[in-house]
Design an enzyme around this catalytic site. Structure first.
Site, PDB file in Angstrom:
ATOM      1  N   PRO A  65       0.785  -1.240   0.000  1.00  0.00           N
ATOM      2  CA  PRO A  65       0.000   0.000   0.000  1.00  0.00           C
ATOM      3  C   PRO A  65       0.819   1.294   0.000  1.00  0.00           C
ATOM      4  CG  PRO A  65      -0.927  -1.585   1.562  1.00  0.00           C
ATOM      5  CD  PRO A  65       0.372  -2.159   1.065  1.00  0.00           C
ATOM      6  N   THR A  99       3.098   2.501  -5.074  1.00  0.00           N
ATOM      7  CA  THR A  99       3.244   3.956  -5.250  1.00  0.00           C
ATOM      8  C   THR A  99       3.666   4.545  -3.903  1.00  0.00           C
ATOM      9  OG1 THR A  99       1.446   3.939  -6.854  1.00  0.00           O
ATOM     10  CG2 THR A  99       2.091   6.084  -5.979  1.00  0.00           C
ATOM     11  N   LYS A 174       4.735   8.863 -11.552  1.00  0.00           N
ATOM     12  CA  LYS A 174       3.477   8.251 -11.103  1.00  0.00           C
ATOM     13  C   LYS A 174       2.620   9.249 -10.311  1.00  0.00           C
ATOM     14  CE  LYS A 174       0.431   5.203  -9.744  1.00  0.00           C
ATOM     15  NZ  LYS A 174      -0.651   4.803 -10.639  1.00  0.00           N
ATOM     16  N   LYS A 249      -3.816   8.989  -0.536  1.00  0.00           N
ATOM     17  CA  LYS A 249      -2.356   8.898  -0.291  1.00  0.00           C
ATOM     18  C   LYS A 249      -1.573   9.519  -1.448  1.00  0.00           C
ATOM     19  CE  LYS A 249      -0.581   5.411  -1.897  1.00  0.00           C
ATOM     20  NZ  LYS A 249       0.069   4.297  -2.560  1.00  0.00           N
TER      21      LYS A 249
HETATM   22  P1  NAD Z   1      -4.452  -3.511  -1.892  1.00  0.00           P
HETATM   23  O1  NAD Z   1      -4.744  -2.898  -0.579  1.00  0.00           O
HETATM   24  O2  NAD Z   1      -5.537  -4.198  -2.661  1.00  0.00           O
HETATM   25  O3  NAD Z   1      -3.248  -4.571  -1.735  1.00  0.00           O
HETATM   26  C1  NAD Z   1      -2.170  -4.418  -0.857  1.00  0.00           C
HETATM   27  C2  NAD Z   1      -1.846  -5.810  -0.311  1.00  0.00           C
HETATM   28  O4  NAD Z   1      -0.699  -5.710   0.505  1.00  0.00           O
HETATM   29  C3  NAD Z   1      -2.987  -6.366   0.558  1.00  0.00           C
HETATM   30  O5  NAD Z   1      -3.381  -7.645   0.055  1.00  0.00           O
HETATM   31  C4  NAD Z   1      -2.357  -6.464   1.944  1.00  0.00           C
HETATM   32  O6  NAD Z   1      -2.817  -7.567   2.697  1.00  0.00           O
HETATM   33  C5  NAD Z   1      -0.899  -6.607   1.582  1.00  0.00           C
HETATM   34  N1  NAD Z   1       0.024  -6.238   2.659  1.00  0.00           N
HETATM   35  C6  NAD Z   1      -0.024  -5.156   3.471  1.00  0.00           C
HETATM   36  N2  NAD Z   1       1.013  -5.157   4.333  1.00  0.00           N
HETATM   37  C7  NAD Z   1       1.722  -6.289   4.044  1.00  0.00           C
HETATM   38  C8  NAD Z   1       2.898  -6.871   4.590  1.00  0.00           C
HETATM   39  N3  NAD Z   1       3.559  -6.287   5.602  1.00  0.00           N
HETATM   40  N4  NAD Z   1       3.344  -8.031   4.066  1.00  0.00           N
HETATM   41  C9  NAD Z   1       2.675  -8.636   3.044  1.00  0.00           C
HETATM   42  N5  NAD Z   1       1.551  -8.132   2.479  1.00  0.00           N
HETATM   43  C10 NAD Z   1       1.087  -6.971   2.992  1.00  0.00           C
HETATM   44  O7  NAD Z   1      -3.770  -2.364  -2.769  1.00  0.00           O
HETATM   45  P2  NAD Z   1      -3.604  -2.331  -4.360  1.00  0.00           P
HETATM   46  O8  NAD Z   1      -4.801  -1.658  -4.928  1.00  0.00           O
HETATM   47  O9  NAD Z   1      -3.162  -3.651  -4.852  1.00  0.00           O
HETATM   48  O10 NAD Z   1      -2.399  -1.267  -4.459  1.00  0.00           O
HETATM   49  C11 NAD Z   1      -1.044  -1.618  -4.157  1.00  0.00           C
HETATM   50  C12 NAD Z   1      -0.154  -0.448  -4.570  1.00  0.00           C
HETATM   51  O11 NAD Z   1      -0.314  -0.187  -5.965  1.00  0.00           O
HETATM   52  C13 NAD Z   1      -0.488   0.871  -3.848  1.00  0.00           C
HETATM   53  O12 NAD Z   1       0.700   1.572  -3.586  1.00  0.00           O
HETATM   54  C14 NAD Z   1      -1.363   1.609  -4.865  1.00  0.00           C
HETATM   55  O13 NAD Z   1      -1.302   3.003  -4.670  1.00  0.00           O
HETATM   56  C15 NAD Z   1      -0.742   1.152  -6.169  1.00  0.00           C
HETATM   57  N6  NAD Z   1      -1.635   1.140  -7.342  1.00  0.00           N
HETATM   58  C16 NAD Z   1      -2.917   0.656  -7.281  1.00  0.00           C
HETATM   59  C17 NAD Z   1      -3.720   0.653  -8.422  1.00  0.00           C
HETATM   60  C18 NAD Z   1      -5.147   0.120  -8.415  1.00  0.00           C
HETATM   61  O14 NAD Z   1      -5.872   0.356  -9.412  1.00  0.00           O
HETATM   62  N7  NAD Z   1      -5.598  -0.581  -7.387  1.00  0.00           N
HETATM   63  C19 NAD Z   1      -3.221   1.140  -9.630  1.00  0.00           C
HETATM   64  C20 NAD Z   1      -1.896   1.616  -9.677  1.00  0.00           C
HETATM   65  C21 NAD Z   1      -1.114   1.610  -8.531  1.00  0.00           C
END
Ligand code: NAD
Length: 300
Positions: A65, A99, A174, A249
């Protein structure tokens, strides 16, 4: 090639699945048991901890995250104890696709360099649809040799791979992109709700805007108005997309990046406040397109 994949959420899981499909040996770790099961069902291996997942890995990919999670994973100091960087063999490669701030990315890259480990920041754009389809855009920060090392892995998850510059530059690109996305999303919601309040069918209005000068990826591929598109978060009660709190964020990162150099981002700042209000009303976990509801006209 053995790849460890840490963070199997909305984005990480489909990305890891594409690496499995491409024939890599992928060992995943996430705090969520359901995410681990989903990776196993797709043919990946799983571990009980990040430390176990990175054993013998030549490449470690993270999709977490925020900066605190990334720093704690690699450098330790958080609840996770010692960071996994200390376990990696010299010559290993870290690809962080989360990100986070450019400064946090540089901090991890410097610590990695001190251990003889390469690191690139490689945040993505395209959302969960592109993550599923393997058509993400990667914005890479690092030197060109490191980018070429990462390319073999990145091209199995993405279609466009850009070299933004040195360490942290991928994150800067980004943050600029997502600031614009947050602004365009809120503006698109405002326009669609204005049309609806004045009696227009949102599907027809979206088709018109989509072929006119207000067109954008938001209106054409990620429309926030339910009933306009299939297979997008607005079609499933704003679940499984890009959480409002993650957009909040990213807009915070944009305002921070501007503050550091005394630049002005008036629309980015306004958008950050809108998403903050939306989150404070209990919508933080919903896809950021749910901000559409904030602009609904009061018809009474
Ligand atoms: P999400 O919350 O769906 O996934 C994050 C995962 O990380 C969760 O499954 C959580 O359990 C896991 N996690 C948290 N702490 C952890 C740890 N200590 N060890 C192992 N796993 C852990 O978030 P997302 O939507 O997949 O986004 C992830 C990143 O990508 C973020 O930085 C977000 O800003 C970026 N992003 C997201 C999107 C989107 O459309 N969702 C698009 C581009 C970029």
């Amino acid at each position: 090639m053995k790849i460890a994949f840490i963070g199997l959420g909305n984005m990480g899981l489909p990305m890891a699945k594409n690496l499995v499909k491409a024939g890599f040996s992928v060992t995943g770790f996430d705090l969520s048991g359901a995410a681990l099961q989903a990776l196993e069902a797709a043919g990946g291996k799983t571990a009980d901890s990040a430390a176990q997942a990175v054993q013998d890995a030549q490449v470690v990919l993270s999709m977490l995250p925020a900066a605190a999670h990334v720093k704690s994973l690699y450098l330790g100091g958080g609840q996770g104890g010692q960071g996994v960087l200390a376990q990696l063999a010299p010559g290993a490669l870290i690809i962080d696709s989360s990100t986070i701030s450019a400064s946090a990315a540089r901090e991890v890259a410097e610590a990695a360099k001190a251990r003889g480990v390469d690191m690139v920041d490689a945040p993505v754009s395209g959302g969960t649809v592109a993550a599923d389809a393997g058509t993400l855009t990667f914005m890479v920060g690092g030197d060109s040799v490191q980018l070429e090392r990462a390319r073999a892995v990145l091209e199995k998850m993405g279609k466009n791979i850009f070299h933004a510059g040195s360490h942290g530059a991928g994150q800067t690109a980004k943050v600029c992109n997502n600031m614009l996305l947050g602004i365009i999303m809120s503006g698109t919601c405002e326009a669609l709700q204005l049309g609806i309040a004045n009696g227009l069918d949102p599907k027809v209005l979206s088709e018109i805007i989509g072929k006119s000068s207000g067109a954008s990826w938001v209106v054409n591929s990620y429309n926030p108005c339910p009933g306009t598109l299939e297979n997008v978060p607005s079609a499933r009660s704003y679940s499984g997309g890009f959480a409002t709190d993650l957009m909040l964020k990213d807009l915070g990162l944009a305002v921070e990046a501007a503050t550091d150099i005394r630049a002005s981002v008036p629309l980015g700042g306004l958008a950050r406040n809108l998403y903050a209000l939306h989150s404070a009303s209990g919508n933080g976990k919903l896809d950021f397109g749910s901000i559409f509801n904030m602009f609904a006209a009061n018809k009474s």
